[in-house]
Design an enzyme around this catalytic site. Structure first.
Site, short mmCIF file in Angstrom:
data_model
loop_
_atom_site.label_atom_id
_atom_site.label_comp_id
_atom_site.label_asym_id
_atom_site.label_seq_id
_atom_site.Cartn_x
_atom_site.Cartn_y
_atom_site.Cartn_z
N LYS A 191 0.83 -1.20 0.00
CA LYS A 191 0.00 0.00 0.00
C LYS A 191 0.86 1.25 0.00
O LYS A 191 0.62 2.19 -0.77
CB LYS A 191 -0.93 0.00 1.21
N ASP A 209 -6.67 1.09 1.05
CA ASP A 209 -6.73 1.27 2.49
C ASP A 209 -8.12 0.86 2.97
O ASP A 209 -8.92 0.31 2.20
CB ASP A 209 -6.40 2.71 2.89
#
Length: 229
Positions: free
Chosen positions: A130, A148
């Site tokens: 991420k 997320d």
């Protein structure tokens, strides 16, 4: 990346385009909310943002970057010296160790320059997929979708994805969203999650894509069934 979910079918392109257009209309200001001026600052800020709000990170980073303006200066620091600068971001002990170690790697292995490829970024301490996606997309202009909690929740509610985990969600979003829209769609989904499609009590009444949303349709059908009982 996780193996493909064979049961998930690609979405209808007309429906997808309508969803993306609605998100764009609802969030014309969608953009990174972490404040940064270069890849180094974005990398550090993104690591600090784990389990912390962007707003809080932005309060910490001006003093941090004034004291440590580049990877070499942070690489030379003792993590204990860094902790006071990031204390309010939470998990400051581990985060300080990670950002110092990452900068030591950047200095030793990459000539003091934050690398612009995924493999190198993910080899740095404290940098997962991420974080690498955020840096690649926003600092280097490489199309990426960082999943997320907001992106995961919103995309699976709408129907852009149908996956039980982050890895599957990212894979399906990459299949369903045109590559040239990956980065901006990531921001649209984040903004939608923060402003409209909250985890509890989503604001469906003000959502511009509620008529297209699988979650809203299911919720409305349930309310109709309850009403006639």
């Amino acid at each position: 990346m996780a193996a493909q979910n064979k049961s998930f079918k690609s979405v209808d392109s007309a429906w997808r385009d309508a969803v993306l257009s609605g998100l764009a209309e609802q969030h014309p200001d969608a953009a990174p909310e972490l404040v940064f001026t270069n890849p180094y600052e974005l990398l550090i800020a993104t690591v600090l943002s784990a389990q912390c709000t962007d707003k809080q990170v932005n309060k910490c980073t001006p003093a941090l970057f004034e004291r440590y303006p580049d990877p070499a200066s942070l690489a030379a620091a003792d993590p204990l010296e860094v902790e006071p600068y990031i204390h309010s971001c939470g998990f400051y002990h581990n985060k300080a160790a990670n950002i110092v170690s990452a900068c030591r790697d950047i200095t030793a292995r990459f000539g003091g320059v934050v690398p612009g490829d995924r493999e190198s970024l993910e080899s740095l301490p404290g940098v997962g997929r991420k974080t690498a996606s955020v840096v690649l997309s926003n600092a280097f202009g490489v199309p990426a979708i960082a999943v997320d909690t907001h992106v995961f929740r919103v995309s699976n509610r709408i129907g852009l994805a149908s996956a039980p985990n982050v890895e599957g969600t990212e894979e399906q979003l990459m299949r369903n969203i045109p590559k040239d829209k990956w980065s901006i769609a990531h921001h649209w989904l984040i903004f939608h999650g923060r402003r409209v499609c909250s985890a509890r009590n989503p604001k469906c009444a003000i959502c511009r894509i509620n008529s297209l949303c699988a979650y809203h349709k299911a919720l409305s059908a349930q309310e109709e069934n309850d009403a006639v009982r």
